[in-house]
Design a protein around this motif. Structure first.
Motif, PDB file in Angstrom:
ATOM      1  N   GLY A   1       0.757  -1.236   0.000  1.00  0.00           N
ATOM      2  CA  GLY A   1       0.000   0.000   0.000  1.00  0.00           C
ATOM      3  C   GLY A   1       0.786   1.284   0.000  1.00  0.00           C
ATOM      4  N   VAL A   2       2.113   1.231  -0.049  1.00  0.00           N
ATOM      5  CA  VAL A   2       2.909   2.448  -0.122  1.00  0.00           C
ATOM      6  C   VAL A   2       2.913   2.945  -1.568  1.00  0.00           C
ATOM      7  CG1 VAL A   2       5.158   3.505   0.327  1.00  0.00           C
ATOM      8  CG2 VAL A   2       4.371   1.589   1.743  1.00  0.00           C
ATOM      9  N   ASP A   3       2.633   4.212  -1.760  1.00  0.00           N
ATOM     10  CA  ASP A   3       2.596   4.795  -3.102  1.00  0.00           C
ATOM     11  C   ASP A   3       4.012   5.206  -3.487  1.00  0.00           C
ATOM     12  OD1 ASP A   3       2.075   6.065  -5.461  1.00  0.00           O
ATOM     13  OD2 ASP A   3       0.571   7.439  -4.666  1.00  0.00           O
ATOM     14  N   VAL A   4       4.767   4.290  -4.093  1.00  0.00           N
ATOM     15  CA  VAL A   4       6.182   4.520  -4.367  1.00  0.00           C
ATOM     16  C   VAL A   4       6.519   4.135  -5.795  1.00  0.00           C
ATOM     17  CG1 VAL A   4       6.708   2.258  -3.333  1.00  0.00           C
ATOM     18  CG2 VAL A   4       8.548   3.912  -3.696  1.00  0.00           C
ATOM     19  N   THR A   5       7.292   4.983  -6.442  1.00  0.00           N
ATOM     20  CA  THR A   5       7.880   4.707  -7.751  1.00  0.00           C
ATOM     21  C   THR A   5       9.295   5.287  -7.763  1.00  0.00           C
ATOM     22  OG1 THR A   5       6.969   6.739  -8.711  1.00  0.00           O
ATOM     23  CG2 THR A   5       5.650   4.737  -8.955  1.00  0.00           C
TER      24      THR A   5
END
Length: 557
Positions: A300-304
């Motif tokens: 669920g971490v919004d990471v790119t």
């Protein structure tokens, strides 16, 4: 009546979907007409299936196919691709755009928007613009006007009228310098609250993100809890958190974990800047870093992440010194270099890293600042620390200190230290966007800057699409348009769609290429024939026009 109609094109809309023959029309700065024109069975949808228009049924202009709307100007894009204008997710153009507002190195690549304020360094908050200019001399820092905060910088950008769109972030190091000064000190509760207020103030003015550069002083003096508190503040204002992590060599994976932990605790959108591994002993680690990113995303971490398509980085030479050397800023460093005992400690700290994660043969001087000491080391531009030491009869670490001492500690470097396989692996990953980390906006400066300012986006199209086939054209365009737009929260750019802002690039996929090299960087890219910025022709027949059409893009509109 359309303002511009582009016909006979291969449409690549930025979503990653397959290309199709089509045409695109512009009215009042926005896309007003988009339709497929090819026969059934052509690449992409059959004629008419992608059609959308607000242009009405006027007669086609001269050179347009039958059934096309009328336009003031018709551009024949036969053999060319039409895509959204490219969005540079990691740029330092905020320091150089006022001195070089035409942004010609960017526009001729098809870049129409740049996100700046990266690596923890922004042009605000400011007690002294001269101090900011001096601290960032390696970024060609040159300012027009006066300001102290984000709102003032936005107003100065409006006055500049840049050639491309500029979005801005506020930097950790800049906030730290403003509140705490340049030293290795920890904020007390009141000071940390003041730092959080600076993040909030910048958000209110319209910045898109908060950035950190945890390898650069004074941001490097921040503890993980301090960073996490500011990331949480940024997240509360829906700002992107962009980080140049604490380490990109032996502690790369721990640095990825630290970045993810801060974003996860604060609920922030995380962008890991220019993901890479420096030094041969760290080759292969980006694969594990990507696995950490994938695992964080799954929970669920919004990471790119983003990457530039080169095996050399570029930064300030002071970043290769031991951490204590920059405590107090450039003046303190220059004082230390004048004391033989402390100078020996700095040399020892550098020697400890040489041969481990830094190869002095790969650290090449790209630029030097104004002369400040006895003698000049302008002759070192284009030479490595190892070569300078051989010519000056000293060690590579002593060579580095001599150049810094002679030129106000304002020395830029290009550092050759990465594995081509790692670069390709990161570039190919679907969670990774393309970004330049560049700042050179024109072709008139001295020195030997990194060619990424001149060719990041066309290198991807020319080398990694056409020559090696690592990426499809559609996927490469997605990584340069809709993917970075989504990270920034730009809802009206990054995709070709009726109603969106007409930032558009037209290029020949068979000829687009970088011409800049490490030895001869001052060469513009070729193969991009037309660029629209806000529906205005900014590049015509491959040449930047005199007028400028960019804007300062405020997140709050």
């Amino acid at each position: 009546m359309l303002d511009i109609l582009i016909v006979n094109a291969q449409i690549v809309d930025g979503t990653g979907s397959g290309r199709y023959p089509g045409e695109l029309g512009v009215k009042d700065g926005r896309i007003a007409h988009l339709r497929a024109t090819g026969p059934a069975g052509a690449t992409g949808p059959a004629a008419g299936t992608a059609e959308a228009s607000t242009a009405g049924g006027a007669t086609a202009g001269a050179g347009a196919p039958a059934g096309s709307p009328q336009a003031v100007r018709v551009i024949d894009a036969a053999g060319h691709v039409v895509s959204p204008g490219f969005i540079d997710l990691h740029s330092h153009a905020d320091f150089s755009i006022q001195a070089s507002p035409a942004a010609e190195t960017q526009l001729v690549q098809g870049v129409t928007t740049a996100l700046t304020g990266n690596c923890g360094s922004s042009t605000f908050p400011a007690r002294s613009l001269e101090d900011i200019r001096r601290d960032n001399a390696h970024l060609d820092a040159g300012f027009t006007g006066e300001w102290t905060d984000a709102a003032g910088f936005f107003a100065a950008l409006d006055e500049t009228q840049p050639g491309m769109n500029i979005a801005v972030q506020v930097g950790l190091s800049s906030i730290r310098s403003y509140i705490l000064g340049p030293g290795d000190v920890a904020p007390d509760d009141a000071q940390l609250a003041a730092m959080r207020r600076e993040v909030a103030k910048a958000a209110e003015a319209g910045v898109h993100g908060f950035s950190s550069g945890l390898i650069y002083a004074p941001g490097s003096y921040s503890t993980p809890p301090e960073v996490a508190a500011l990331v949480a503040e940024a997240a509360s204002h829906d700002l992107l958190y962009s980080t140049h992590m604490r380490n990109e060599s032996h502690s790369l994976l721990d640095s990825v974990r630290e970045a993810i932990a801060a974003a996860e605790a604060g609920g922030a959108r995380l962008e890991i800047s220019h993901l890479k591994a420096m030094g041969p002993e760290n080759y292969g680690k980006p694969a594990a870093a990507l696995e950490l990113i994938e695992a964080a995303l799954a929970r669920g971490v919004d990471v790119t992440a983003d990457v530039y398509p080169y095996t050399a980085s570029s930064t300030r030479l002071t970043s290769r010194l031991p951490g204590f050397a920059m405590d107090g800023g450039k003046d303190a460093l220059l004082e230390r270099l004048a004391e033989s005992e402390v100078r020996a400690r700095i040399a020892a700290g550098m020697a400890e890293r040489f041969g481990r994660d830094i190869d002095p043969a790969g650290v090449v001087i790209a630029s030097v600042g104004p002369q400040s000491g006895v003698g000049s080391y302008e002759w070192t531009v284009g030479l490595s620390l190892e070569q300078i030491g051989q010519r000056d009869g000293c060690s590579p670490q002593e060579a580095a200190m001599r150049v810094l001492q002679a030129h106000d500690a304002a020395v830029g470097i290009v550092n050759h230290a990465m594995d081509p396989a790692d670069v390709a692996r990161v570039l190919a990953h679907p969670l990774v966007s393309v970004a330049s980390d560049g700042w050179t906006m024109n072709t008139e400066r001295v020195g030997k800057p990194h060619p990424r300012s001149f060719g990041t986006f066309v290198t991807v199209l020319g080398h990694y699409v056409r020559e090696t086939g690592l990426l499809t054209l559609e996927e490469a365009v997605r990584k340069m348009t809709s993917a970075p737009a989504a990270r920034m929260g730009l809802v009206d750019r990054g995709v070709l769609e009726v109603g969106r802002v007409a930032d558009v690039a037209v290029f020949d996929p068979d000829t687009v290429r970088q011409n800049a090299t490490y030895d001869e960087p001052w060469q513009l890219a070729t193969g991009v024939s037309t660029v629209l910025v806000g529906g205005n022709v900014a590049v015509d027949a491959g040449r930047v026009v005199p007028e400028r059409f960019g804007q300062a893009l405020r997140k709050n509109g």
